[in-house]
Motif scaffolding. Structure first.
Motif, PDB file in Angstrom:
ATOM      1  N   GLU A   1       0.688  -1.211   0.196  1.00 38.55           N
ATOM      2  CA  GLU A   1       0.110  -0.124  -0.599  1.00 38.55           C
ATOM      3  C   GLU A   1       0.840   0.816  -0.247  1.00 38.55           C
ATOM      4  O   GLU A   1       0.438   2.361   0.090  1.00 38.55           O
ATOM      5  N   LYS A   2       2.067   1.568   0.157  1.00 39.93           N
ATOM      6  CA  LYS A   2       3.101   2.303   0.577  1.00 39.93           C
ATOM      7  C   LYS A   2       3.329   2.820  -0.973  1.00 39.93           C
ATOM      8  O   LYS A   2       3.870   4.047  -1.298  1.00 39.93           O
ATOM      9  N   PHE A   3       3.252   1.688  -2.168  1.00 38.42           N
ATOM     10  CA  PHE A   3       3.646   2.433  -2.744  1.00 38.42           C
ATOM     11  C   PHE A   3       2.217   2.903  -4.194  1.00 38.42           C
ATOM     12  O   PHE A   3       1.162   2.301  -4.182  1.00 38.42           O
ATOM     13  N   ILE A   4       2.934   3.728  -4.845  1.00 38.40           N
ATOM     14  CA  ILE A   4       2.342   4.166  -6.188  1.00 38.40           C
ATOM     15  C   ILE A   4       2.606   3.478  -7.622  1.00 38.40           C
ATOM     16  O   ILE A   4       3.463   2.800  -7.758  1.00 38.40           O
ATOM     17  N   ASN A   5       1.838   3.215  -8.632  1.00 38.01           N
ATOM     18  CA  ASN A   5       1.443   2.577  -9.529  1.00 38.01           C
ATOM     19  C   ASN A   5       2.163   3.359 -10.317  1.00 38.01           C
ATOM     20  O   ASN A   5       2.995   2.376 -11.445  1.00 38.01           O
ATOM     21  N   ILE A   6       1.264   4.358 -11.203  1.00 39.74           N
ATOM     22  CA  ILE A   6       1.415   5.160 -12.134  1.00 39.74           C
ATOM     23  C   ILE A   6       1.766   6.726 -11.293  1.00 39.74           C
ATOM     24  O   ILE A   6       1.258   6.448 -11.083  1.00 39.74           O
ATOM     25  N   PRO A   7       2.612   7.606 -11.876  1.00 41.01           N
ATOM     26  CA  PRO A   7       2.879   9.150 -10.972  1.00 41.01           C
ATOM     27  C   PRO A   7       1.842   9.589 -11.711  1.00 41.01           C
ATOM     28  O   PRO A   7       1.802   9.788 -12.804  1.00 41.01           O
ATOM     29  N   THR A   8       1.500  10.604 -10.769  1.00 35.28           N
ATOM     30  CA  THR A   8       0.947  11.893 -11.675  1.00 35.28           C
ATOM     31  C   THR A   8       1.200  12.933 -12.288  1.00 35.28           C
ATOM     32  O   THR A   8       2.899  13.077 -12.254  1.00 35.28           O
ATOM     33  N   GLU A   9       0.483  13.285 -13.269  1.00 40.87           N
ATOM     34  CA  GLU A   9       0.987  14.935 -13.771  1.00 40.87           C
ATOM     35  C   GLU A   9       1.803  16.043 -12.386  1.00 40.87           C
ATOM     36  O   GLU A   9       3.298  16.167 -12.822  1.00 40.87           O
ATOM     37  N   GLU A  10       1.607  15.698 -11.810  1.00 41.14           N
ATOM     38  CA  GLU A  10       1.978  16.718 -10.627  1.00 41.14           C
ATOM     39  C   GLU A  10       3.045  15.943  -9.526  1.00 41.14           C
ATOM     40  O   GLU A  10       4.281  16.647  -9.333  1.00 41.14           O
ATOM     41  N   GLU A  11       3.158  15.037  -9.411  1.00 42.05           N
ATOM     42  CA  GLU A  11       4.327  14.354  -8.601  1.00 42.05           C
ATOM     43  C   GLU A  11       5.278  14.235 -10.084  1.00 42.05           C
ATOM     44  O   GLU A  11       6.584  13.778  -9.190  1.00 42.05           O
ATOM     45  N   LEU A  12       4.824  13.800 -11.153  1.00 47.50           N
ATOM     46  CA  LEU A  12       6.204  13.897 -12.099  1.00 47.50           C
ATOM     47  C   LEU A  12       6.985  15.281 -12.203  1.00 47.50           C
ATOM     48  O   LEU A  12       8.255  15.560 -12.515  1.00 47.50           O
ATOM     49  N   SER A  13       6.105  16.067 -12.612  1.00 48.86           N
ATOM     50  CA  SER A  13       6.944  17.545 -12.182  1.00 48.86           C
ATOM     51  C   SER A  13       8.085  18.267 -11.820  1.00 48.86           C
ATOM     52  O   SER A  13       7.471  17.758 -10.405  1.00 48.86           O
ATOM     53  N   GLY A  14       9.004  18.352 -12.487  1.00 53.00           N
ATOM     54  CA  GLY A  14      10.614  18.596 -11.783  1.00 53.00           C
ATOM     55  C   GLY A  14      11.134  17.178 -10.989  1.00 53.00           C
ATOM     56  O   GLY A  14      12.262  17.312 -10.321  1.00 53.00           O
ATOM     57  N   ALA A  15      10.420  15.982 -10.610  1.00 52.90           N
ATOM     58  CA  ALA A  15      11.071  15.202 -10.501  1.00 52.90           C
ATOM     59  C   ALA A  15      12.396  14.254 -10.758  1.00 52.90           C
ATOM     60  O   ALA A  15      12.398  14.418 -12.171  1.00 52.90           O
ATOM     61  N   LYS A  16      13.277  13.945 -10.823  1.00 48.86           N
ATOM     62  CA  LYS A  16      14.910  12.845 -10.772  1.00 48.86           C
ATOM     63  C   LYS A  16      13.903  11.377  -9.896  1.00 48.86           C
ATOM     64  O   LYS A  16      13.145  11.255  -9.517  1.00 48.86           O
ATOM     65  N   PHE A  17      14.075  10.370 -10.606  1.00 45.63           N
ATOM     66  CA  PHE A  17      13.994   8.892 -10.843  1.00 45.63           C
ATOM     67  C   PHE A  17      15.413   8.504 -10.089  1.00 45.63           C
ATOM     68  O   PHE A  17      16.751   8.518 -10.565  1.00 45.63           O
ATOM     69  N   ILE A  18      15.066   7.276  -8.932  1.00 44.47           N
ATOM     70  CA  ILE A  18      16.440   6.738  -8.472  1.00 44.47           C
ATOM     71  C   ILE A  18      15.623   5.240  -9.631  1.00 44.47           C
ATOM     72  O   ILE A  18      14.906   4.909  -9.061  1.00 44.47           O
TER      73      ILE A  18
END
Ligand code: 5GP
Ligand code: MN
Length: 353
Positions: A93-110
């Motif tokens: 339950e701690k995991f999201i499946n696909i990030p939203t546009e808002e979550e993606l904005s300015g994000a870096k992935f690891i």
């Protein structure tokens, strides 16, 4: 993508199953400076692991998330799932499946514990490609680009788990482990080493890291219960069914078992217990490799490969579009069980004949 030859040692240790499994001592690689800088320069991180996560993957993601938040960053964990393993149920339950546009904005992935970006899943891999991303991994057969300042790659195929690399990163960031992080890290290490049974005299540093984790509050007893308890009666029945029709080839050096589509439908993904099934089959005298074929859909199977000692099943898996570790690999392949069995027998002919 090019193979990251620079960071991946070629040889492999004979008696490890799912550790980083090279002949060299583990623990010699520290996090590259560009990875530390990548983290310091960012403010928002999305931590992704491989689809169908295991304890090492989820433990790496969650421990890193916790440390990054303590480091003053925003961090979320993302997984294509499905969370098949019973020991991961409480974490799912701690995991999201696909990030939203808002979550993606300015994000870096690891990306953690993935032998290649493809392993994150079809949807995620396309999204990640459009963002800056770093890689932290311990697989032997990898398809990572070489490390750069913009895309740091921290790969140590000698590390028995990805969580050990995360522990080094957390330390390099100047943080002490919390009890929760220590537990997640030990959980991952115990998953990938079969509770230490695949470690050798090449791994004293691993036990130093374990000492640190236990000092910070990780309980081996509780982790053992999480990993080995909670199985359903159905999962034991399914084990029995698969064992009862396992076949032996090449003078007993190879055994092949299978799970039918009907069983998959009856017992569900939670009914699977690959680790115990493989352990039981590998303990047969003379067995050097184990193949489990599962009919996932009418036209599609997954194959789980395990070996002892010197047989490198990651090469067989890679030759058929999969990958993994020298002694623990897997792949997905089109076909029905009988066809896939023939393909596997052909592949192992080169090894045993
Ligand atoms: P398992 O047999 O537990 O499903 O997988 C063993 C290991 O093989 C995993 O830890 C993973 O590293 C690797 N693996 C399994 N399936 C695949 C696959 O389809 N592609 C790749 N590249 N690796 C896989
Ligand atoms: Mn792993």
């Amino acid at each position: 993508m090019r193979r990251c030859k620079e960071t991946v040692p070629a040889s492999a240790s004979p008696d490890q199953l799912k550790p980083g499994c090279t002949g060299q001592r583990s623990g010699e690689n520290s996090p590259p400076e560009e990875l530390i800088q990548f983290i310091k320069d960012g403010s928002k991180f999305i931590i992704v692991g491989h689809k169908e996560p295991d304890g090492d993957c989820a433990g790496s993601q969650l421990a890193l998330q916790s440390a990054l938040i303590r480091f003053g960053k925003s961090a979320i964990v993302c997984s294509a799932g499905p969370f098949k393993r019973t020991e991961l149920k409480t974490y799912a339950e701690k995991f999201i499946n696909i990030p939203t546009e808002e979550e993606l904005s300015g994000a870096k992935f690891i990306i953690v514990d993935c032998s290649g970006i493809d392993r994150t899943g079809d949807e995620l891999k396309d999204i990640i490609g459009k963002f800056p991303f770093a890689v932290i991994d311990h697989h032997a057969a990898v398809t990572h680009s070489p490390s750069t300042k913009q895309s740091p790659v921290y790969v140590d195929a000698a590390s028995p788990s990805c969580t050990l690399l995360i522990e080094k990163l957390i330390t390099a960031l100047g943080l002490e482990l919390t009890a929760e992080e220590a537990t997640l890290l030990l959980f991952g290490l115990c998953t990938d080493t079969g509770f230490f049974r695949h470690l050798t005299d090449k791994n004293p540093d691993v036990f130093e890291a374990v000492t640190k984790m236990v000092r910070h509050g990780a309980s081996p007893k509780n982790i053992y219960r999480i990993i080995n308890g909670g199985k359903s009666l159905n999962s034991r029945i399914l084990l029995g069914r698969i064992l009862s029709r396992t076949e032996s080839f090449f003078d007993g050096k190879l055994v092949i078992g299978h799970e039918t589509l009907e069983e998959t439908e009856t017992y569900g993904l939670e009914g699977r217990d690959s680790d115990n099934l493989n352990k039981l089959l590998l303990s047969i005298e003379g067995v050097e490799a184990v193949v489990i074929i599962r009919q996932e859909r009418v036209d599609n199977c997954t194959v789980s490969l395990r070996s002892t000692d010197n047989i490198d099943v990651s090469q067989i898996a890679a030759s058929l579009g999969g990958g993994g570790h020298k002694n623990a690999s897997g792949l997905t392949i089109k076909g029905i069980i009988t066809d896939v069995k023939q393909i596997m027998l052909e592949s192992f002919k080169n090894v045993f004949c």
